[in-house]
Design a protein around this motif. Sequence first.
Motif, mmCIF file in Angstrom:
data_model
loop_
_atom_site.group_PDB
_atom_site.id
_atom_site.type_symbol
_atom_site.label_atom_id
_atom_site.label_comp_id
_atom_site.label_asym_id
_atom_site.label_seq_id
_atom_site.Cartn_x
_atom_site.Cartn_y
_atom_site.Cartn_z
ATOM 1 N N VAL A 60 -13.677 -52.643 9.011
ATOM 2 C CA VAL A 60 -13.505 -53.522 7.843
ATOM 3 C C VAL A 60 -13.402 -52.668 6.567
ATOM 4 O O VAL A 60 -12.542 -52.889 5.718
ATOM 5 C CB VAL A 60 -14.686 -54.525 7.729
ATOM 6 N N GLN A 61 -14.268 -51.649 6.472
ATOM 7 C CA GLN A 61 -14.237 -50.765 5.288
ATOM 8 C C GLN A 61 -12.908 -50.011 5.208
ATOM 9 O O GLN A 61 -12.279 -49.949 4.149
ATOM 10 C CB GLN A 61 -15.436 -49.799 5.371
ATOM 11 N N THR A 64 -10.059 -52.409 4.260
ATOM 12 C CA THR A 64 -10.121 -52.782 2.840
ATOM 13 C C THR A 64 -9.608 -51.628 1.979
ATOM 14 O O THR A 64 -8.839 -51.828 1.036
ATOM 15 C CB THR A 64 -11.581 -53.112 2.437
ATOM 16 N N THR A 109 -12.235 -61.862 18.132
ATOM 17 C CA THR A 109 -12.292 -60.855 17.062
ATOM 18 C C THR A 109 -11.483 -59.615 17.459
ATOM 19 O O THR A 109 -10.655 -59.127 16.686
ATOM 20 C CB THR A 109 -13.758 -60.472 16.764
ATOM 21 N N LEU A 133 -7.809 -60.284 7.616
ATOM 22 C CA LEU A 133 -9.175 -59.768 7.530
ATOM 23 C C LEU A 133 -10.130 -60.880 7.107
ATOM 24 O O LEU A 133 -11.238 -61.014 7.646
ATOM 25 C CB LEU A 133 -9.232 -58.605 6.526
ATOM 26 N N LEU A 137 -13.383 -62.076 9.199
ATOM 27 C CA LEU A 137 -14.742 -62.048 8.639
ATOM 28 C C LEU A 137 -15.470 -63.380 8.822
ATOM 29 O O LEU A 137 -16.692 -63.409 8.963
ATOM 30 C CB LEU A 137 -14.696 -61.649 7.157
ATOM 31 N N CYS A 140 -17.090 -63.128 12.119
ATOM 32 C CA CYS A 140 -18.277 -62.254 12.057
ATOM 33 C C CYS A 140 -19.470 -63.062 11.547
ATOM 34 O O CYS A 140 -20.539 -63.062 12.166
ATOM 35 C CB CYS A 140 -18.107 -61.065 11.109
#
Length: 150
Positions: A60-61, A64, A109, A133, A137, A140
């Motif tokens: 995810v990081q 982004t 996912t 994304l 999320l 999640c």
Amino acid sequence: MAKLGWILFLIMTAIASALAYKFIISGDTELAPDGRTTILFEDSERTFFLTEMRNFLIAVQQITDGIEKDDMTQIANAAKKVGSGDLAHVPAGIMAKLPLATKKMGLSTHKAFDQMAMDAESLGDKDHSLSQLNQILSTCTACHALYRVH
Ligand code: HEC
């Protein structure tokens, strides 16, 4: 005699249903004090599971960061790392303990990351990646709201 046969049949059906419920639907779980469902892992399984989770967060990081820099290759590579190829390494013990709902959310996912990687390569549209994304999320957080591990 026929009656006894029916009684035996009903008992066997009840046992089979209970086993199916335990091994397919509920997994190995108990109710947590905070109202969530605790998945009861062995130490090594929990370590594996939480490492996979931190890999999700790394992805995810990275994604982004890729969106901010408009780097579609970084987005595709980060998504691929947590795509469904990852599932081949999941130990059977973990699969057996996971409730059906978590298996579904986990699978969707991983598949959503596959799709994100493919689209990042073929469309090259970072806004599309961002919207994918965003959707991932929400899965999640949905799973975290319902389940914890022990
Ligand atoms: C199938 C359910 C499920 C999905 C989907 C899921 N998680 Fe988790 N995750 C969990 C559970 C259960 C825990 C343990 C939480 C607890 O015990 O309080 C956890 C823990 C974590 C942790 C903490 C790891 C640690 O070492 O303590 C991180 C970070 C995390 N998840 C990130 C993510 C991200 C990011 C996503 C989505 C890309 C995601 N998770 C999707 C179930 C899920």
